[in-house]
Design a protein around this motif. Structure first.
Motif, PDB file in Angstrom:
ATOM      1  N   VAL A   1      41.402  12.727  11.106  1.00 38.88           N
ATOM      2  CA  VAL A   1      42.552  13.239  10.361  1.00 38.88           C
ATOM      3  C   VAL A   1      43.814  12.570  10.870  1.00 38.88           C
ATOM      4  CG1 VAL A   1      43.944  15.279   9.837  1.00 38.88           C
ATOM      5  CG2 VAL A   1      41.449  15.448   9.919  1.00 38.88           C
ATOM      6  N   GLN A   2      44.633  12.120   9.937  1.00 38.96           N
ATOM      7  CA  GLN A   2      45.914  11.521  10.303  1.00 38.96           C
ATOM      8  C   GLN A   2      47.030  12.520  10.040  1.00 38.96           C
ATOM      9  OE1 GLN A   2      46.060   7.855   8.039  1.00 38.96           O
ATOM     10  NE2 GLN A   2      45.076   6.723   9.690  1.00 38.96           N
ATOM     11  N   LEU A   3      48.051  12.453  10.893  1.00 34.15           N
ATOM     12  CA  LEU A   3      49.194  13.347  10.776  1.00 34.15           C
ATOM     13  C   LEU A   3      50.427  12.537  10.427  1.00 34.15           C
ATOM     14  CD1 LEU A   3      48.599  15.523  13.970  1.00 34.15           C
ATOM     15  CD2 LEU A   3      47.846  15.994  11.638  1.00 34.15           C
ATOM     16  N   GLN A   4      51.199  13.009   9.462  1.00 36.15           N
ATOM     17  CA  GLN A   4      52.405  12.317   9.013  1.00 36.15           C
ATOM     18  C   GLN A   4      53.584  13.273   9.145  1.00 36.15           C
ATOM     19  OE1 GLN A   4      52.562   9.072   7.751  1.00 36.15           O
ATOM     20  NE2 GLN A   4      54.787   9.267   7.664  1.00 36.15           N
ATOM     21  N   ALA A   5      54.505  12.913  10.045  1.00 40.63           N
ATOM     22  CA  ALA A   5      55.678  13.741  10.275  1.00 40.63           C
ATOM     23  C   ALA A   5      56.848  13.260   9.423  1.00 40.63           C
ATOM     24  CB  ALA A   5      56.060  13.721  11.743  1.00 40.63           C
ATOM     25  N   SER A   6      57.664  14.187   8.974  1.00 39.59           N
ATOM     26  CA  SER A   6      58.833  13.844   8.171  1.00 39.59           C
ATOM     27  C   SER A   6      59.899  14.913   8.349  1.00 39.59           C
ATOM     28  CB  SER A   6      58.451  13.712   6.699  1.00 39.59           C
ATOM     29  OG  SER A   6      57.954  14.952   6.200  1.00 39.59           O
ATOM     30  N   GLY A   7      61.096  14.611   7.865  1.00 39.57           N
ATOM     31  CA  GLY A   7      62.156  15.604   7.846  1.00 39.57           C
ATOM     32  C   GLY A   7      63.254  15.421   8.860  1.00 39.57           C
ATOM     33  N   GLY A   8      63.139  14.434   9.725  1.00 42.20           N
ATOM     34  CA  GLY A   8      64.183  14.213  10.712  1.00 42.20           C
ATOM     35  C   GLY A   8      65.446  13.686  10.062  1.00 42.20           C
ATOM     36  N   GLY A   9      66.496  13.622  10.868  1.00 36.34           N
ATOM     37  CA  GLY A   9      67.752  13.101  10.350  1.00 36.34           C
ATOM     38  C   GLY A   9      68.900  13.404  11.271  1.00 36.34           C
ATOM     39  N   LEU A  10      70.091  13.207  10.743  1.00 34.56           N
ATOM     40  CA  LEU A  10      71.326  13.450  11.481  1.00 34.56           C
ATOM     41  C   LEU A  10      71.956  14.736  10.969  1.00 34.56           C
ATOM     42  CD1 LEU A  10      73.669  12.553  13.354  1.00 34.56           C
ATOM     43  CD2 LEU A  10      74.569  11.256  11.395  1.00 34.56           C
ATOM     44  N   VAL A  11      72.297  15.610  11.887  1.00 31.21           N
ATOM     45  CA  VAL A  11      72.892  16.887  11.504  1.00 31.21           C
ATOM     46  C   VAL A  11      73.948  17.262  12.532  1.00 31.21           C
ATOM     47  CG1 VAL A  11      71.151  18.243  12.761  1.00 31.21           C
ATOM     48  CG2 VAL A  11      72.325  19.252  10.795  1.00 31.21           C
ATOM     49  N   ARG A  12      74.934  18.016  12.120  1.00 27.25           N
ATOM     50  CA  ARG A  12      75.983  18.448  13.032  1.00 27.25           C
ATOM     51  C   ARG A  12      75.533  19.657  13.828  1.00 27.25           C
ATOM     52  NH1 ARG A  12      81.704  17.831   9.675  1.00 27.25           N
ATOM     53  NH2 ARG A  12      81.549  15.561   9.359  1.00 27.25           N
ATOM     54  N   PRO A  13      76.115  19.859  14.982  1.00 26.71           N
ATOM     55  CA  PRO A  13      75.782  21.060  15.763  1.00 26.71           C
ATOM     56  C   PRO A  13      75.950  22.321  14.927  1.00 26.71           C
ATOM     57  CG  PRO A  13      77.101  19.565  17.074  1.00 26.71           C
ATOM     58  CD  PRO A  13      77.075  18.988  15.684  1.00 26.71           C
ATOM     59  N   GLY A  14      74.986  23.198  15.049  1.00 25.55           N
ATOM     60  CA  GLY A  14      74.983  24.421  14.258  1.00 25.55           C
ATOM     61  C   GLY A  14      74.236  24.291  12.949  1.00 25.55           C
ATOM     62  N   GLY A  15      73.872  23.077  12.600  1.00 28.05           N
ATOM     63  CA  GLY A  15      73.164  22.844  11.350  1.00 28.05           C
ATOM     64  C   GLY A  15      71.675  23.103  11.453  1.00 28.05           C
ATOM     65  N   SER A  16      70.974  22.804  10.363  1.00 28.39           N
ATOM     66  CA  SER A  16      69.536  23.065  10.279  1.00 28.39           C
ATOM     67  C   SER A  16      68.796  21.839   9.756  1.00 28.39           C
ATOM     68  CB  SER A  16      69.266  24.236   9.334  1.00 28.39           C
ATOM     69  OG  SER A  16      69.863  25.424   9.801  1.00 28.39           O
ATOM     70  N   LEU A  17      67.565  21.738  10.172  1.00 26.29           N
ATOM     71  CA  LEU A  17      66.631  20.748   9.647  1.00 26.29           C
ATOM     72  C   LEU A  17      65.259  21.376   9.583  1.00 26.29           C
ATOM     73  CD1 LEU A  17      67.453  17.381  11.524  1.00 26.29           C
ATOM     74  CD2 LEU A  17      67.726  17.822   9.079  1.00 26.29           C
ATOM     75  N   ARG A  18      64.446  20.853   8.692  1.00 23.77           N
ATOM     76  CA  ARG A  18      63.063  21.317   8.588  1.00 23.77           C
ATOM     77  C   ARG A  18      62.151  20.113   8.705  1.00 23.77           C
ATOM     78  NH1 ARG A  18      60.914  26.119   6.773  1.00 23.77           N
ATOM     79  NH2 ARG A  18      58.712  26.078   6.128  1.00 23.77           N
ATOM     80  N   LEU A  19      61.333  20.112   9.732  1.00 24.26           N
ATOM     81  CA  LEU A  19      60.349  19.062   9.917  1.00 24.26           C
ATOM     82  C   LEU A  19      59.027  19.497   9.308  1.00 24.26           C
ATOM     83  CD1 LEU A  19      60.983  18.074  13.647  1.00 24.26           C
ATOM     84  CD2 LEU A  19      62.153  17.275  11.589  1.00 24.26           C
ATOM     85  N   SER A  20      58.301  18.532   8.775  1.00 25.29           N
ATOM     86  CA  SER A  20      57.000  18.836   8.206  1.00 25.29           C
ATOM     87  C   SER A  20      55.965  17.852   8.742  1.00 25.29           C
ATOM     88  CB  SER A  20      57.056  18.749   6.678  1.00 25.29           C
ATOM     89  OG  SER A  20      55.816  19.148   6.116  1.00 25.29           O
ATOM     90  N   CYS A  21      54.797  18.354   9.021  1.00 27.74           N
ATOM     91  CA  CYS A  21      53.679  17.534   9.489  1.00 27.74           C
ATOM     92  C   CYS A  21      52.536  17.721   8.498  1.00 27.74           C
ATOM     93  CB  CYS A  21      53.262  17.971  10.884  1.00 27.74           C
ATOM     94  SG  CYS A  21      51.874  17.037  11.575  1.00 27.74           S
ATOM     95  N   ALA A  22      52.226  16.667   7.788  1.00 32.31           N
ATOM     96  CA  ALA A  22      51.179  16.725   6.780  1.00 32.31           C
ATOM     97  C   ALA A  22      49.912  16.068   7.303  1.00 32.31           C
ATOM     98  CB  ALA A  22      51.644  16.023   5.510  1.00 32.31           C
ATOM     99  N   ALA A  23      48.802  16.768   7.177  1.00 31.71           N
ATOM    100  CA  ALA A  23      47.519  16.246   7.633  1.00 31.71           C
ATOM    101  C   ALA A  23      46.763  15.647   6.454  1.00 31.71           C
ATOM    102  CB  ALA A  23      46.703  17.347   8.285  1.00 31.71           C
TER     103      ALA A  23
END
Length: 115
Positions: A1-23
């Motif tokens: 099974v391979q795992l593919q991560a996504s969702g990173g980026g640049l955000v300001r302090p106090g902000g939000s991000l959602r990372l996803s790992c798809a198998a």
């Protein structure tokens, strides 16, 4: 099974991000899945993990701000990151453990928290 991560980026302090790992296959075969992170000059550290039963574990530094979840129907494990801090800046890696097998790793995704 391979795992593919996504969702990173640049955000300001106090902000939000959602990372996803798809198998590429069923995540139901894995006992534990989760996320590590590694900042420059630092060792890789566990951020959050979730078992096949839905039990979760978090690093003290992210508890209350990050939430890990899994969707077995989509074969994904997500990491919702809120109230991000500069010190959360790192490359984030998803992983998956299956009893008796070598840990599977996804490629890293960069998270940068900066004003």
């Amino acid at each position: 099974v391979q795992l593919q991560a996504s969702g990173g980026g640049l955000v300001r302090p106090g902000g939000s991000l959602r990372l996803s790992c798809a198998a590429s296959g069923s995540i139901g075969d894995f006992n534990i899945m989760g996320w590590y992170r590694q900042a420059p000059g630092n060792r890789r550290e566990l951020v959050a993990a979730i078992t096949s039963l839905g039990n979760t574990n978090y690093a003290a530094s992210v508890k209350g701000r990050f939430t890990i979840s899994r969707d077995d129907s989509k074969n994904t494990v997500d990491l919702q990151m809120n109230s991000l801090k500069v010190e959360d800046t790192a490359v984030y890696f998803c992983y998956a453990d299956r009893v008796g097998q070598v840990r599977s790793w996804g490629q890293g995704t960069q998270v940068t928290v900066s004003s």
